[in-house]
Design a protein around this motif. Sequence first.
Motif, PDB file in Angstrom:
ATOM      1  N   LEU B 188       7.004   3.355   7.132  1.00 32.60           N
ATOM      2  CA  LEU B 188       6.487   4.623   8.140  1.00 32.60           C
ATOM      3  C   LEU B 188       7.522   5.307   8.630  1.00 32.60           C
ATOM      4  N   MET B 189       8.478   4.591   9.135  1.00 30.10           N
ATOM      5  CA  MET B 189       9.767   5.330   9.995  1.00 30.10           C
ATOM      6  C   MET B 189      10.709   6.371   8.938  1.00 30.10           C
ATOM      7  N   PHE B 190      10.793   5.511   7.905  1.00 27.33           N
ATOM      8  CA  PHE B 190      11.876   6.465   7.059  1.00 27.33           C
ATOM      9  C   PHE B 190      11.360   7.158   5.971  1.00 27.33           C
ATOM     10  N   LEU B 191      10.179   6.756   5.245  1.00 28.69           N
ATOM     11  CA  LEU B 191       9.636   7.592   4.324  1.00 28.69           C
ATOM     12  C   LEU B 191       9.046   8.856   4.710  1.00 28.69           C
ATOM     13  N   GLU B 192       8.934   9.749   3.697  1.00 25.63           N
ATOM     14  CA  GLU B 192       8.408  11.181   4.026  1.00 25.63           C
ATOM     15  C   GLU B 192       7.011  11.162   3.772  1.00 25.63           C
ATOM     16  N   SER B 193       6.385  10.588   3.130  1.00 31.15           N
ATOM     17  CA  SER B 193       5.086  10.627   2.567  1.00 31.15           C
ATOM     18  C   SER B 193       3.920  10.235   3.492  1.00 31.15           C
ATOM     19  N   ASP B 194       2.951  10.405   3.371  1.00 29.74           N
ATOM     20  CA  ASP B 194       1.633  10.504   4.070  1.00 29.74           C
ATOM     21  C   ASP B 194       1.516   8.967   4.717  1.00 29.74           C
ATOM     22  N   ALA B 195       1.343   8.984   5.918  1.00 34.92           N
ATOM     23  CA  ALA B 195       0.995   7.892   6.558  1.00 34.92           C
ATOM     24  C   ALA B 195      -0.065   6.735   5.969  1.00 34.92           C
ATOM     25  N   LYS B 196      -1.108   7.343   5.690  1.00 35.13           N
ATOM     26  CA  LYS B 196      -2.285   6.691   5.142  1.00 35.13           C
ATOM     27  C   LYS B 196      -1.929   5.788   3.658  1.00 35.13           C
ATOM     28  N   SER B 197      -1.166   6.893   2.767  1.00 29.96           N
ATOM     29  CA  SER B 197      -0.933   6.338   1.729  1.00 29.96           C
ATOM     30  C   SER B 197       0.105   5.373   1.708  1.00 29.96           C
ATOM     31  N   ILE B 198       0.917   5.282   2.589  1.00 27.32           N
ATOM     32  CA  ILE B 198       1.913   4.133   2.650  1.00 27.32           C
ATOM     33  C   ILE B 198       1.167   2.817   3.005  1.00 27.32           C
ATOM     34  N   VAL B 199       0.186   2.816   3.920  1.00 27.61           N
ATOM     35  CA  VAL B 199      -0.552   1.826   4.330  1.00 27.61           C
ATOM     36  C   VAL B 199      -1.095   1.061   3.289  1.00 27.61           C
TER      37      VAL B 199
END
Lengths: 259, 379
Positions: B188-199
């Motif tokens: 969440l800190m480093f990636l640029e993509s959407d927070a939801k998709s990461i989760v």
Amino acid sequence: MKFQPPMSKAVIGTAFSYFKRFFLYNSVMDYHPKEILVTCVYLACKIEEFNVTIAQFVANVRGDRVKAQEIILNNELLLMSAVKFHLTVHNPYRPVEGFLIDLKTRHPILEAENLRPYIDEFLDKVLMTDVPLMYAPAQIALASVLEAARKCREHLDVYVTSILITDEEMLQSVVDAIRTIRLMVRVKNYEPPSRDTVKALEKKLEKCRNQENNPDSSIYKTRMMEELLEEDERTQQDYSTTLAEQRMHFARLIMESKH
Amino acid sequence: MDDNLACPRCKTTKYRNPSLKLMVNTCGHALCDNCVELLFVKGSGACPECNIPLRRSGFRIQLFEDPVVEKEVDIRRRVLRDFTKQESDFPNLREYNDYLEQLETIIFNLVNNIDIIETNKQIEQYKKENKDQITKSRARKPTEILLLEAIIEEENRRSEFRQRESLTSAKEEKLRKQKNHEALIDDLMFLESDAKSIVESHKQAHQTETAAAETKSATAYQSSHLVGNSNLTSNFPSSSGASGAPAPFQQATTFTSGIGFGGSATFLPVPKGLGEVPLFVYKPLVLLIGGPDPPTLEELKYPSSSSSTFLQHIRAASEGEIAGGYHHSIACRRALQDAFMDIAMQPKLLKNRQLFKETELDEGEMVLGKEGDVEMDTS
């Protein structure tokens, strides 16, 4: 023979069929036709699901009932194997019903019910001939319908040629068959023979029949006794041979254990 | 079962309370526990039936319905405590059998009150002769108890193993969860993509991991289970835990003749690849009718305006018959089929004979002679 409920025609047809087939492969002199006759009827009752116990059946017989019962039961298996165990017989009675239905539906001009007594008469005659052995039940049925129509002075040629059968080849073979059947039935002499001739024939048969199969004869009885004795003898022989074998076996074992 | 019997003294009490237990003593007669207490309240006791003096300790809870059996079991146990020789103590089979027979005779005599004095003398004599052996065997535990002990030990071992397993797996699970959590935060800190998709992606990965972990633990448990099972029934090395314990009791696994028994069931592997078998293809039944086609069942049942009403001319099925599955169209179709089938059949002639012609025949001639050669296929 009187039965309650009355015996269906199918039973009679089946019994006739067995009788004819039996005497295709066996001589009259080997087996008395009267014995085979009763056995055929009894077997036919069983097969066509017209349930009759042996006691009821034999009650209709004049003369010695116990003997008749024995005769029937002994001959039953013989009859079945002589018929090669093809016990289902297709009689022409159901096809006749089919034709009557068809006539009423597709050729209503004709009063089909009037034909019935003539059909029955024809089929009774057919039973006396060889026709059931040679032709399919449908053919016999059609022949009976046509013959009955002729007696009623009706014309069913239209029905046969245009409504029933539309294929040319088929028509030809059907017509051939029908013609032959009707001829065979017409030609045969149906008078039952007189009593005297029957008696004379029976006497002749008695003289020349194969006595080995006659349960009344002395030869038959002695043969039965012999077979029984043979069995005893045979079992005795077997017993003594097995005994001797066992003794040898033990002797061998003893010899081996000594060494 | 106990309702038929009644305590011989208080009789009625038996019916009232089926949980009342019968106590049996050495003479073989039964008494319910109430009566036993009553009897010994007065100090000394005697059996109410046979008047043999009894002790309170001589009473045992009745195991068998038949008092004779109970008596015999009792005597047997008593005698066998003294007569404890095993097969290995005898030089050959014959002597062992003789010993056993002597034993059985003693028991039989005692049970049936035959020559009691004589028998007791025999027992005494035996005891004197084998004094030291008796004392030795008294110290040693009987075989059944040893077997049970071995089984209990094995079970304890297995449950221990399972506990340890579950502990370690729980620890592992915790560690993994922690790691996942940290990984998620990092992403969440480093990636640029959407927070939801990461989760989302993390959740999915997490799920697959747990599934994999579960199957692994299941197989691990199974294999340990099997190992434990087979260990019980064969000589197991003391590798699984109790090192330094004395060699545990070995249960017999083979008959003396060499045939084995017991052991866990092992199955052959399923045969793989039986070869390519052609798939079944349904071919509908073709009915060869040597004649015109009879109407089908549908045509009969539901006549359209073109096809005629065959059903009118046949006896209609009653309600009961229709409920049973019969419809009169079936009978109609059967009759019509029979009528049309083989109607164009021609009899097969053996040689090229023609069936007789009309013109050749005279009136009254028997038809049979000319057709002797006709062969018939059907019926």
